[in-house]
Design an enzyme around this catalytic site. Structure first.
Site, PDB file in Angstrom:
ATOM      1  N   LYS A  10     -33.277  95.644  13.432  1.00  0.00           N
ATOM      2  CA  LYS A  10     -32.096  94.760  13.469  1.00  0.00           C
ATOM      3  C   LYS A  10     -31.920  93.998  12.143  1.00  0.00           C
ATOM      4  O   LYS A  10     -32.837  93.936  11.312  1.00  0.00           O
ATOM      5  CB  LYS A  10     -32.234  93.797  14.647  1.00  0.00           C
ATOM      6  CG  LYS A  10     -32.225  94.498  16.013  1.00  0.00           C
ATOM      7  CD  LYS A  10     -32.158  93.463  17.133  1.00  0.00           C
ATOM      8  CE  LYS A  10     -32.173  94.132  18.502  1.00  0.00           C
ATOM      9  NZ  LYS A  10     -32.044  93.140  19.600  1.00  0.00           N
ATOM     10  N   TYR A  50     -24.101  98.289  23.615  1.00  0.00           N
ATOM     11  CA  TYR A  50     -24.647  97.268  24.503  1.00  0.00           C
ATOM     12  C   TYR A  50     -23.797  97.082  25.765  1.00  0.00           C
ATOM     13  O   TYR A  50     -23.812  96.006  26.369  1.00  0.00           O
ATOM     14  CB  TYR A  50     -24.748  95.941  23.748  1.00  0.00           C
ATOM     15  CG  TYR A  50     -25.968  95.827  22.846  1.00  0.00           C
ATOM     16  CD1 TYR A  50     -27.257  96.061  23.330  1.00  0.00           C
ATOM     17  CD2 TYR A  50     -25.847  95.448  21.511  1.00  0.00           C
ATOM     18  CE1 TYR A  50     -28.382  95.928  22.525  1.00  0.00           C
ATOM     19  CE2 TYR A  50     -26.964  95.307  20.692  1.00  0.00           C
ATOM     20  CZ  TYR A  50     -28.226  95.547  21.203  1.00  0.00           C
ATOM     21  OH  TYR A  50     -29.337  95.401  20.409  1.00  0.00           O
ATOM     22  N   PHE A  58     -24.938  86.116  27.040  1.00  0.00           N
ATOM     23  CA  PHE A  58     -25.314  86.239  25.624  1.00  0.00           C
ATOM     24  C   PHE A  58     -24.635  87.414  24.918  1.00  0.00           C
ATOM     25  O   PHE A  58     -24.937  87.698  23.758  1.00  0.00           O
ATOM     26  CB  PHE A  58     -26.841  86.351  25.492  1.00  0.00           C
ATOM     27  CG  PHE A  58     -27.456  87.493  26.280  1.00  0.00           C
ATOM     28  CD1 PHE A  58     -27.488  88.778  25.781  1.00  0.00           C
ATOM     29  CD2 PHE A  58     -28.024  87.249  27.533  1.00  0.00           C
ATOM     30  CE1 PHE A  58     -28.066  89.818  26.503  1.00  0.00           C
ATOM     31  CE2 PHE A  58     -28.607  88.284  28.268  1.00  0.00           C
ATOM     32  CZ  PHE A  58     -28.613  89.580  27.741  1.00  0.00           C
ATOM     33  N   ARG A  86     -41.789 101.054  23.805  1.00  0.00           N
ATOM     34  CA  ARG A  86     -41.555  99.725  24.399  1.00  0.00           C
ATOM     35  C   ARG A  86     -42.819  98.862  24.309  1.00  0.00           C
ATOM     36  O   ARG A  86     -42.747  97.667  24.094  1.00  0.00           O
ATOM     37  CB  ARG A  86     -41.110  99.865  25.857  1.00  0.00           C
ATOM     38  CG  ARG A  86     -39.832 100.661  26.040  1.00  0.00           C
ATOM     39  CD  ARG A  86     -38.576  99.919  25.737  1.00  0.00           C
ATOM     40  NE  ARG A  86     -38.295  98.899  26.719  1.00  0.00           N
ATOM     41  CZ  ARG A  86     -37.225  98.115  26.681  1.00  0.00           C
ATOM     42  NH1 ARG A  86     -36.345  98.252  25.697  1.00  0.00           N
ATOM     43  NH2 ARG A  86     -37.028  97.204  27.597  1.00  0.00           N
ATOM     44  N   THR A  92     -39.198  91.205  24.980  1.00  0.00           N
ATOM     45  CA  THR A  92     -37.879  90.905  24.383  1.00  0.00           C
ATOM     46  C   THR A  92     -37.873  89.574  23.635  1.00  0.00           C
ATOM     47  O   THR A  92     -37.288  89.455  22.560  1.00  0.00           O
ATOM     48  CB  THR A  92     -36.797  90.847  25.495  1.00  0.00           C
ATOM     49  OG1 THR A  92     -36.840  92.078  26.222  1.00  0.00           O
ATOM     50  CG2 THR A  92     -35.412  90.651  24.917  1.00  0.00           C
ATOM     51  N   ARG A 103     -42.274  92.630  17.818  1.00  0.00           N
ATOM     52  CA  ARG A 103     -41.560  91.366  18.049  1.00  0.00           C
ATOM     53  C   ARG A 103     -42.515  90.174  17.985  1.00  0.00           C
ATOM     54  O   ARG A 103     -42.132  89.093  17.532  1.00  0.00           O
ATOM     55  CB  ARG A 103     -40.838  91.422  19.393  1.00  0.00           C
ATOM     56  CG  ARG A 103     -39.594  92.323  19.335  1.00  0.00           C
ATOM     57  CD  ARG A 103     -39.153  92.673  20.727  1.00  0.00           C
ATOM     58  NE  ARG A 103     -37.848  93.276  20.805  1.00  0.00           N
ATOM     59  CZ  ARG A 103     -37.382  93.863  21.906  1.00  0.00           C
ATOM     60  NH1 ARG A 103     -38.132  93.920  22.995  1.00  0.00           N
ATOM     61  NH2 ARG A 103     -36.174  94.399  21.920  1.00  0.00           N
ATOM     62  N   ASN A 113     -34.604  89.355  17.289  1.00  0.00           N
ATOM     63  CA  ASN A 113     -35.920  89.835  17.728  1.00  0.00           C
ATOM     64  C   ASN A 113     -36.344  91.141  17.036  1.00  0.00           C
ATOM     65  O   ASN A 113     -37.175  91.885  17.540  1.00  0.00           O
ATOM     66  CB  ASN A 113     -35.987  89.935  19.263  1.00  0.00           C
ATOM     67  CG  ASN A 113     -35.051  90.976  19.837  1.00  0.00           C
ATOM     68  OD1 ASN A 113     -34.239  91.570  19.125  1.00  0.00           O
ATOM     69  ND2 ASN A 113     -35.151  91.223  21.128  1.00  0.00           N
ATOM     70  N   HIS A 116     -34.731  96.960  18.441  1.00  0.00           N
ATOM     71  CA  HIS A 116     -34.281  97.427  19.756  1.00  0.00           C
ATOM     72  C   HIS A 116     -34.921  98.794  19.986  1.00  0.00           C
ATOM     73  O   HIS A 116     -35.099  99.565  19.039  1.00  0.00           O
ATOM     74  CB  HIS A 116     -32.757  97.581  19.771  1.00  0.00           C
ATOM     75  CG  HIS A 116     -32.266  98.376  20.954  1.00  0.00           C
ATOM     76  ND1 HIS A 116     -31.994  97.795  22.171  1.00  0.00           N
ATOM     77  CD2 HIS A 116     -32.041  99.707  21.107  1.00  0.00           C
ATOM     78  CE1 HIS A 116     -31.616  98.745  23.015  1.00  0.00           C
ATOM     79  NE2 HIS A 116     -31.633  99.917  22.401  1.00  0.00           N
ATOM     80  N   GLU A 127     -27.221 106.045  23.695  1.00  0.00           N
ATOM     81  CA  GLU A 127     -27.312 105.296  22.431  1.00  0.00           C
ATOM     82  C   GLU A 127     -27.265 106.227  21.223  1.00  0.00           C
ATOM     83  O   GLU A 127     -26.657 105.896  20.203  1.00  0.00           O
ATOM     84  CB  GLU A 127     -28.603 104.464  22.420  1.00  0.00           C
ATOM     85  CG  GLU A 127     -28.571 103.327  23.435  1.00  0.00           C
ATOM     86  CD  GLU A 127     -29.904 102.621  23.613  1.00  0.00           C
ATOM     87  OE1 GLU A 127     -29.993 101.754  24.494  1.00  0.00           O
ATOM     88  OE2 GLU A 127     -30.867 102.935  22.870  1.00  0.00           O
TER      89      GLU A 127
HETATM   90  P1  CMP Z   1     -32.364  94.515  22.809  1.00  0.00           P
HETATM   91  O1  CMP Z   1     -33.600  95.268  23.101  1.00  0.00           O
HETATM   92  O2  CMP Z   1     -31.598  94.895  21.589  1.00  0.00           O
HETATM   93  O3  CMP Z   1     -31.392  94.661  24.075  1.00  0.00           O
HETATM   94  C1  CMP Z   1     -30.489  93.662  24.470  1.00  0.00           C
HETATM   95  C2  CMP Z   1     -30.666  92.395  23.674  1.00  0.00           C
HETATM   96  O4  CMP Z   1     -30.096  91.263  24.257  1.00  0.00           O
HETATM   97  C3  CMP Z   1     -32.134  92.064  23.543  1.00  0.00           C
HETATM   98  O5  CMP Z   1     -32.739  92.960  22.678  1.00  0.00           O
HETATM   99  C4  CMP Z   1     -32.066  90.614  23.068  1.00  0.00           C
HETATM  100  O6  CMP Z   1     -31.913  90.506  21.661  1.00  0.00           O
HETATM  101  C5  CMP Z   1     -30.797  90.137  23.747  1.00  0.00           C
HETATM  102  N1  CMP Z   1     -31.090  89.250  24.865  1.00  0.00           N
HETATM  103  C6  CMP Z   1     -31.719  89.571  26.005  1.00  0.00           C
HETATM  104  N2  CMP Z   1     -31.812  88.487  26.815  1.00  0.00           N
HETATM  105  C7  CMP Z   1     -31.214  87.469  26.155  1.00  0.00           C
HETATM  106  C8  CMP Z   1     -31.003  86.098  26.449  1.00  0.00           C
HETATM  107  N3  CMP Z   1     -31.413  85.566  27.601  1.00  0.00           N
HETATM  108  N4  CMP Z   1     -30.370  85.337  25.526  1.00  0.00           N
HETATM  109  C9  CMP Z   1     -29.950  85.874  24.359  1.00  0.00           C
HETATM  110  N5  CMP Z   1     -30.148  87.191  24.018  1.00  0.00           N
HETATM  111  C10 CMP Z   1     -30.774  87.961  24.912  1.00  0.00           C
END
Ligand code: CMP
Length: 132
Positions: A10, A50, A58, A86, A92, A103, A113, A116, A127
């Site tokens: 990212k 997404y 969010f 993963r 996350t 992460r 973070n 992905h 994707e």
């Molecule tokens: P990613 O694996 O890219 O998939 C969805 C993304 O949403 C996740 O990483 C986070 O960056 C984001 N995300 C998930 N939960 C939250 C949350 N509670 N608040 C803000 N961002 C979130």
């Protein structure tokens, strides 16, 4: 069983020149990087990528962040690539991610973070079509 998954380094991590270091973690674990590209997400791509999160509070922040700068996308191949990737990327929320995970080591916040990864083979199929 050998399978494929997709990772996206990212914008927060690309800006800190961490893409090579992050990709090398997968190679060190024995995975192959079969495709790689640097790109900027458009808003349209981000909405599609997404779409599973479109109703979440969010979502706008997520789209705004992923379109904010360059990302590096890669297809990772190897045994159980989806679940092992993963594990390698970690929780996350970086605050809850173990040290030694990507992460845990590099993430700044739940939005920033660093990486992905597809959460299933079905997500990978969807994707990969957005990116490659
Ligand atoms: P990613 O694996 O890219 O998939 C969805 C993304 O949403 C996740 O990483 C986070 O960056 C984001 N995300 C998930 N939960 C939250 C949350 N509670 N608040 C803000 N961002 C979130």
């Amino acid at each position: 069983m050998s399978e494929q998954t997709l990772i996206i380094v990212k914008p927060d991590a690309v800006k800190r020149n961490l893409a090579e270091e992050i990709l090398s973690r997968f190679e060190k674990k024995g995975f192959t990087i079969s495709k790689q590209k640097t790109l900027n997400f458009t808003t349209e791509m981000a909405n599609e990528f997404y779409s599973a999160h479109s109703a979440k509070p969010f979502f706008d922040e997520l789209v705004s962040f992923i379109t904010s700068g360059e990302v590096v996308a890669a297809i990772i191949e190897g045994d159980n690539a989806v679940s092992r990737t993963r594990e390698i990327i970690g929780h996350t929320n970086p605050k809850e991610a173990s040290s030694g995970t990507i992460r845990g080591d590099f993430g700044i916040s739940i939005t920033e973070n660093s990486i992905h990864a597809s959460d299933s083979s079905e997500s990978f199929d969807k994707e990969v079509d957005v990116i490659f």
